[in-house]
Scaffold this motif. Structure first.
Motif, PDB file in Angstrom:
ATOM      1  N   SER A  81     -33.024 -31.480-106.328  1.00 11.25           N
ATOM      2  CA  SER A  81     -33.075 -30.010-106.263  1.00 11.25           C
ATOM      3  C   SER A  81     -34.475 -29.501-105.979  1.00 11.25           C
ATOM      4  N   TYR A  82     -35.449 -30.408-105.947  1.00  7.93           N
ATOM      5  CA  TYR A  82     -36.813 -29.930-105.824  1.00  7.93           C
ATOM      6  C   TYR A  82     -37.242 -29.699-104.372  1.00  7.93           C
ATOM      7  N   ALA A  83     -37.791 -28.516-104.113  1.00  8.85           N
ATOM      8  CA  ALA A  83     -38.285 -28.184-102.775  1.00  8.85           C
ATOM      9  C   ALA A  83     -39.663 -28.813-102.603  1.00  8.85           C
ATOM     10  N   VAL A 110     -25.852 -37.858-118.598  1.00  5.40           N
ATOM     11  CA  VAL A 110     -27.145 -37.985-119.280  1.00  5.40           C
ATOM     12  C   VAL A 110     -28.284 -37.550-118.357  1.00  5.40           C
ATOM     13  N   GLU A 111     -28.936 -36.456-118.735  1.00  8.00           N
ATOM     14  CA  GLU A 111     -30.037 -35.885-117.950  1.00  8.00           C
ATOM     15  C   GLU A 111     -31.361 -36.088-118.679  1.00  8.00           C
ATOM     16  N   ASP A 112     -32.457 -36.046-117.928  1.00  7.10           N
ATOM     17  CA  ASP A 112     -33.763 -36.097-118.554  1.00  7.10           C
ATOM     18  C   ASP A 112     -34.164 -34.722-119.090  1.00  7.10           C
ATOM     19  N   ILE A 113     -33.990 -33.685-118.241  1.00  9.47           N
ATOM     20  CA  ILE A 113     -34.470 -32.351-118.613  1.00  9.47           C
ATOM     21  C   ILE A 113     -33.614 -31.287-117.926  1.00  9.47           C
ATOM     22  N   VAL A 114     -33.389 -30.190-118.634  1.00  8.81           N
ATOM     23  CA  VAL A 114     -32.727 -29.035-118.035  1.00  8.81           C
ATOM     24  C   VAL A 114     -33.771 -27.926-117.950  1.00  8.81           C
ATOM     25  N   ASP A 115     -34.015 -27.479-116.723  1.00 11.82           N
ATOM     26  CA  ASP A 115     -35.061 -26.481-116.486  1.00 11.82           C
ATOM     27  C   ASP A 115     -34.402 -25.181-116.027  1.00 11.82           C
ATOM     28  N   SER A 116     -34.193 -25.006-114.729  1.00 12.17           N
ATOM     29  CA  SER A 116     -33.504 -23.795-114.263  1.00 12.17           C
ATOM     30  C   SER A 116     -32.018 -23.852-114.603  1.00 12.17           C
ATOM     31  N   GLY A 117     -31.495 -25.042-114.823  1.00 11.26           N
ATOM     32  CA  GLY A 117     -30.075 -25.203-115.130  1.00 11.26           C
ATOM     33  C   GLY A 117     -29.222 -25.462-113.899  1.00 11.26           C
ATOM     34  N   LEU A 118     -29.856 -25.366-112.750  1.00 11.50           N
ATOM     35  CA  LEU A 118     -29.142 -25.509-111.478  1.00 11.50           C
ATOM     36  C   LEU A 118     -28.460 -26.878-111.336  1.00 11.50           C
ATOM     37  N   SER A 119     -29.194 -27.921-111.676  1.00 11.48           N
ATOM     38  CA  SER A 119     -28.666 -29.282-111.508  1.00 11.48           C
ATOM     39  C   SER A 119     -27.476 -29.532-112.424  1.00 11.48           C
ATOM     40  N   ILE A 120     -27.625 -29.158-113.681  1.00 10.64           N
ATOM     41  CA  ILE A 120     -26.560 -29.417-114.654  1.00 10.64           C
ATOM     42  C   ILE A 120     -25.331 -28.565-114.324  1.00 10.64           C
ATOM     43  N   ILE A 142     -34.879 -29.715-122.991  1.00  7.24           N
ATOM     44  CA  ILE A 142     -34.425 -28.467-122.381  1.00  7.24           C
ATOM     45  C   ILE A 142     -35.572 -27.480-122.538  1.00  7.24           C
ATOM     46  N   LYS A 143     -35.831 -26.726-121.492  1.00  7.59           N
ATOM     47  CA  LYS A 143     -36.936 -25.766-121.594  1.00  7.59           C
ATOM     48  C   LYS A 143     -36.456 -24.512-122.314  1.00  7.59           C
ATOM     49  N   GLU A 144     -37.383 -23.926-123.059  1.00  3.31           N
ATOM     50  CA  GLU A 144     -37.065 -22.834-123.978  1.00  3.31           C
ATOM     51  C   GLU A 144     -36.364 -21.654-123.318  1.00  3.31           C
ATOM     52  N   LYS A 162     -43.511 -25.709-119.640  1.00  7.35           N
ATOM     53  CA  LYS A 162     -44.632 -26.433-119.030  1.00  7.35           C
ATOM     54  C   LYS A 162     -44.044 -27.550-118.202  1.00  7.35           C
ATOM     55  N   PHE A 163     -44.765 -27.980-117.179  1.00  9.59           N
ATOM     56  CA  PHE A 163     -44.310 -29.107-116.378  1.00  9.59           C
ATOM     57  C   PHE A 163     -44.659 -30.389-117.125  1.00  9.59           C
ATOM     58  N   VAL A 164     -43.657 -31.213-117.379  1.00  9.62           N
ATOM     59  CA  VAL A 164     -43.885 -32.425-118.178  1.00  9.62           C
ATOM     60  C   VAL A 164     -43.641 -33.694-117.362  1.00  9.62           C
ATOM     61  N   VAL A 165     -44.329 -34.743-117.758  1.00 11.48           N
ATOM     62  CA  VAL A 165     -44.193 -36.044-117.085  1.00 11.48           C
ATOM     63  C   VAL A 165     -44.148 -37.158-118.133  1.00 11.48           C
ATOM     64  N   LEU A 169     -39.877 -38.999-116.458  1.00  7.05           N
ATOM     65  CA  LEU A 169     -40.110 -37.780-115.666  1.00  7.05           C
ATOM     66  C   LEU A 169     -41.334 -37.955-114.778  1.00  7.05           C
ATOM     67  N   ASP A 170     -41.254 -37.399-113.575  1.00  8.66           N
ATOM     68  CA  ASP A 170     -42.317 -37.664-112.597  1.00  8.66           C
ATOM     69  C   ASP A 170     -43.022 -36.418-112.105  1.00  8.66           C
ATOM     70  N   LEU A 171     -44.183 -36.662-111.508  1.00  9.27           N
ATOM     71  CA  LEU A 171     -44.822 -35.689-110.636  1.00  9.27           C
ATOM     72  C   LEU A 171     -45.020 -36.458-109.333  1.00  9.27           C
TER      73      LEU A 171
HETATM   74  P1  IMP Z   1     -33.150 -27.830-112.938  1.00  9.21           P
HETATM   75  O1  IMP Z   1     -32.109 -27.996-111.858  1.00  9.21           O
HETATM   76  O2  IMP Z   1     -34.169 -26.767-112.585  1.00  9.21           O
HETATM   77  O3  IMP Z   1     -32.553 -27.624-114.321  1.00  9.21           O
HETATM   78  O4  IMP Z   1     -34.024 -29.130-112.974  1.00  9.21           O
HETATM   79  C1  IMP Z   1     -33.482 -30.316-113.245  1.00  9.21           C
HETATM   80  C2  IMP Z   1     -34.229 -31.491-112.665  1.00  9.21           C
HETATM   81  O5  IMP Z   1     -35.535 -31.196-112.179  1.00  9.21           O
HETATM   82  C3  IMP Z   1     -34.414 -32.458-113.788  1.00  9.21           C
HETATM   83  O6  IMP Z   1     -33.324 -33.344-113.856  1.00  9.21           O
HETATM   84  C4  IMP Z   1     -35.713 -33.131-113.452  1.00  9.21           C
HETATM   85  O7  IMP Z   1     -35.459 -34.256-112.650  1.00  9.21           O
HETATM   86  C5  IMP Z   1     -36.488 -32.101-112.683  1.00  9.21           C
HETATM   87  N1  IMP Z   1     -37.435 -31.384-113.565  1.00  9.21           N
HETATM   88  C6  IMP Z   1     -37.285 -30.162-114.120  1.00  9.21           C
HETATM   89  N2  IMP Z   1     -38.343 -29.819-114.878  1.00  9.21           N
HETATM   90  C7  IMP Z   1     -39.200 -30.875-114.812  1.00  9.21           C
HETATM   91  C8  IMP Z   1     -40.503 -31.146-115.411  1.00  9.21           C
HETATM   92  O8  IMP Z   1     -41.089 -30.366-116.180  1.00  9.21           O
HETATM   93  N3  IMP Z   1     -41.037 -32.355-115.085  1.00  9.21           N
HETATM   94  C9  IMP Z   1     -40.444 -33.269-114.267  1.00  9.21           C
HETATM   95  N4  IMP Z   1     -39.237 -33.051-113.714  1.00  9.21           N
HETATM   96  C10 IMP Z   1     -38.624 -31.875-113.976  1.00  9.21           C
END
Ligand code: IMP
Ligand code: MG
Length: 189
Positions: A81-83, A110-120, A142-144, A162-165, A169-171
């Motif tokens: 999902s990342y641009a 099983v996910e690592d992180i839910v940020d915008s929620g788009l992926s889940i 999950i981000k706050e 915050k962006f976490v690694v 999780l990667d950068l």
């Molecule tokens: P979402 O679709 O924005 O909820 O993002 C979900 C995916 O983006 C996650 O499964 C991660 O792979 C990646 N992601 C979101 N936030 C972070 C972060 O802080 N660090 C690294 N990867 C992230």
């Protein structure tokens, strides 16, 4: 144990930036044991299929299933999902589908992180059209500020925006092998 790390030249444009420990390896392991106990309790007598979302969940996934004391099968799905390296593109692409038959089965994604929620959200919609008998979600982080119109069934930690690694999780595909979870000072991102 190292609480901060300065990125060296092998990190290209990110070199010189500092990582700060947010969640230690020990704390992660303790929480994973609790999550695995909850899942084992909820699925006692069943044999769910655990679906790991690649790439980020691979370390969490491996630790979580090894702490569970019930029978479980594993499979993987890969989405993107990342641009760019730190921001979602707004659309989710399916890069690799699951390969098992989930008809009539209990599924735990099983996910690592839910940020915008788009992926889940994408995964939920995709799986609810399947013939699975049940679908639940586990995420280490999950981000706050995340707003979802459904609950994540098993959450490890709620974290600040915050962006976490680290810990999977990667950068830009790097830093997945760090044992703890770190946040980056945002200026360089
Ligand atoms: P979402 O679709 O924005 O909820 O993002 C979900 C995916 O983006 C996650 O499964 C991660 O792979 C990646 N992601 C979101 N936030 C972070 C972060 O802080 N660090 C690294 N990867 C992230
Ligand atoms: Mg991911």
């Amino acid at each position: 144990m190292t609480k901060t790390k300065v990125l060296d030249d092998t990190y290209g444009k990110y070199s010189g930036m500092t990582l700060h420990e947010m969640i230690s390896y020990d704390k992660i392991q303790k929480r994973i044991k609790e999550m695995a106990a909850d899942i084992s309790e909820d699925y006692r007598g069943k044999s769910p299929i655990m679906i790991g979302v690649l790439n980020g969940s691979f370390i969490f996934f491996a630790d979580l299933i090894r702490e569970m004391d019930i029978t479980a099968e594993v499979d993987f799905i890969k989405i993107s999902s990342y641009a760019n390296e730190t921001r979602t593109s707004g659309t989710v692409r399916l890069l690799k589908d699951i390969s098992c038959d989930i008809t009539g089965r209990d599924i735990i994604v099983v996910e690592d992180i839910v940020d915008s929620g788009l992926s889940i959200d994408f995964l939920k919609r995709r799986l609810q059209d399947s013939q699975a008998s049940s679908v639940k979600f586990a995420s280490l982080l999950i981000k706050e500020y995340t707003k979802l119109d459904f609950d994540i069934d098993y959450v490890g930690f709620k974290i600040p925006d915050k962006f976490v690694v680290g810990y999977g999780l990667d950068l830009a595909q790097k830093m997945r092998n760090l044992k703890s979870i770190y946040y980056l000072n945002q200026e360089g991102l």
